[in-house]
Design a protein around this motif. Structure first.
Motif, mmCIF file in Angstrom:
data_model
loop_
_atom_site.group_PDB
_atom_site.id
_atom_site.type_symbol
_atom_site.label_atom_id
_atom_site.label_comp_id
_atom_site.label_asym_id
_atom_site.label_seq_id
_atom_site.Cartn_x
_atom_site.Cartn_y
_atom_site.Cartn_z
ATOM 1 N N GLU A 120 -17.356 37.238 7.321
ATOM 2 C CA GLU A 120 -17.946 37.862 6.132
ATOM 3 C C GLU A 120 -18.194 36.833 5.035
ATOM 4 N N ALA A 121 -17.238 35.941 4.812
ATOM 5 C CA ALA A 121 -17.415 34.910 3.791
ATOM 6 C C ALA A 121 -18.558 33.969 4.165
ATOM 7 N N ALA A 122 -18.644 33.581 5.440
ATOM 8 C CA ALA A 122 -19.735 32.699 5.876
ATOM 9 C C ALA A 122 -21.090 33.363 5.661
ATOM 10 N N ARG A 123 -21.193 34.635 5.953
ATOM 11 C CA ARG A 123 -22.448 35.367 5.706
ATOM 12 C C ARG A 123 -22.805 35.332 4.216
ATOM 13 N N LYS A 124 -21.812 35.495 3.347
ATOM 14 C CA LYS A 124 -22.064 35.473 1.903
ATOM 15 C C LYS A 124 -22.451 34.071 1.422
ATOM 16 N N VAL A 125 -21.895 33.050 2.030
ATOM 17 C CA VAL A 125 -22.291 31.675 1.694
ATOM 18 C C VAL A 125 -23.734 31.442 2.132
ATOM 19 N N ILE A 126 -24.048 31.793 3.368
ATOM 20 C CA ILE A 126 -25.398 31.587 3.903
ATOM 21 C C ILE A 126 -26.422 32.370 3.076
ATOM 22 N N GLY A 127 -26.051 33.566 2.648
ATOM 23 C CA GLY A 127 -26.931 34.396 1.834
ATOM 24 C C GLY A 127 -26.926 34.035 0.356
ATOM 25 N N HIS A 128 -26.219 32.995 -0.008
ATOM 26 C CA HIS A 128 -26.130 32.472 -1.386
ATOM 27 C C HIS A 128 -25.472 33.442 -2.375
ATOM 28 N N GLU A 129 -24.687 34.387 -1.856
ATOM 29 C CA GLU A 129 -23.872 35.213 -2.750
ATOM 30 C C GLU A 129 -22.689 34.394 -3.269
ATOM 31 N N ILE A 130 -22.165 33.516 -2.419
ATOM 32 C CA ILE A 130 -21.151 32.536 -2.801
ATOM 33 C C ILE A 130 -21.871 31.201 -2.804
ATOM 34 N N LYS A 131 -21.862 30.545 -3.946
ATOM 35 C CA LYS A 131 -22.652 29.322 -4.093
ATOM 36 C C LYS A 131 -21.782 28.078 -4.108
ATOM 37 N N PRO A 132 -22.313 26.979 -3.591
ATOM 38 C CA PRO A 132 -21.575 25.712 -3.671
ATOM 39 C C PRO A 132 -21.253 25.366 -5.122
ATOM 40 N N GLY A 133 -20.067 24.820 -5.317
ATOM 41 C CA GLY A 133 -19.659 24.437 -6.667
ATOM 42 C C GLY A 133 -18.935 25.529 -7.416
ATOM 43 N N HIS A 134 -18.988 26.754 -6.915
ATOM 44 C CA HIS A 134 -18.276 27.858 -7.541
ATOM 45 C C HIS A 134 -16.975 28.077 -6.787
ATOM 46 N N SER A 135 -15.930 28.353 -7.520
ATOM 47 C CA SER A 135 -14.644 28.494 -6.863
ATOM 48 C C SER A 135 -13.810 29.551 -7.549
ATOM 49 N N HIS A 136 -13.251 30.446 -6.758
ATOM 50 C CA HIS A 136 -12.352 31.441 -7.334
ATOM 51 C C HIS A 136 -11.063 30.784 -7.803
ATOM 52 N N ASN A 137 -10.716 29.643 -7.236
ATOM 53 C CA ASN A 137 -9.471 28.971 -7.616
ATOM 54 C C ASN A 137 -9.548 28.270 -8.955
ATOM 55 N N PHE A 138 -10.719 27.829 -9.335
ATOM 56 C CA PHE A 138 -10.839 27.018 -10.537
ATOM 57 C C PHE A 138 -11.531 27.757 -11.675
ATOM 58 N N GLY A 139 -11.766 29.038 -11.537
ATOM 59 C CA GLY A 139 -12.285 29.845 -12.622
ATOM 60 C C GLY A 139 -13.751 29.614 -12.947
ATOM 61 N N ARG A 140 -14.492 28.949 -12.097
ATOM 62 C CA ARG A 140 -15.912 28.756 -12.352
ATOM 63 C C ARG A 140 -16.664 30.040 -12.060
#
Length: 170
Positions: A120-140
């Motif tokens: 599911e996460a890979a699908r969201k990355v490929i679909g650009h729902e989760i973008k490079p440089g954004h991180s839930h760990n670092f509050g971006r």
């Protein structure tokens, strides 16, 4: 065999069941990586969601996402490094033409995420729902969806295998 091989194999099997997410032959696991003087376990799963990874740049249509592939990275750290907590993390990065990759971004999943959560996460990355440089760990900003999925059903066994490796192999 590495202690995390059964887990990474289960994730690869789940990815293989999804059209366009089958891992390439550039997928591997290791216990030989180091940062400074500390060993950690790692795995890299290479995906080619656009089917263009092995093409020359001039053969890839303009605007094609993931031109040279996408990697999913799993690492388990001993916690002996100054800036890294003990335990597992998942990250992703876009591959570059020369085989290197962009700076990895955290995946919003548990460190011992279920294979379905990784899909599911890979699908969201490929679909650009989760973008490079954004991180839930670092509050971006960029991903406000929280943690995806749950933990793997064999997470306790995997943690025990990683801890045993730490005592004997790290």
């Amino acid at each position: 065999m590495q202690p995390h091989d059964p887990y990474i194999n289960a994730v690869c099997d789940a990815l293989t069941e999804v059209d366009g997410l089958e891992p390439t032959d550039q997928t591997w696991t290791s216990d030989a990586e180091t940062r400074g003087t500390y060993c950690y376990l790692d795995a890299v799963i290479t995906l080619d969601p656009s089917g263009t990874r092995n093409l020359d740049d001039d053969e890839i249509p303009a605007g094609t996402p993931w031109r040279h592939g996408l990697i999913l990275i799993w690492e388990w750290h001993t916690g002996l490094e100054d800036d890294i907590e003990r335990g597992p993390v998942w990250q992703f990065a876009e591959l570059k033409r020369d085989g290197s990759n962009e700076y990895p971004t955290s995946l919003p999943v548990h460190g011992y995420a279920s294979p379905a959560a990784i899909v599911e996460a890979a699908r969201k990355v490929i679909g650009h729902e989760i973008k490079p440089g954004h991180s839930h760990n670092f509050g971006r900003p960029g991903w406000a969806g929280g943690i995806i999925g749950d933990s793997w059903e064999h997470a306790d066994e995997l943690e025990a295998a990683c801890a045993a490796w730490e005592k004997t192999g790290a």
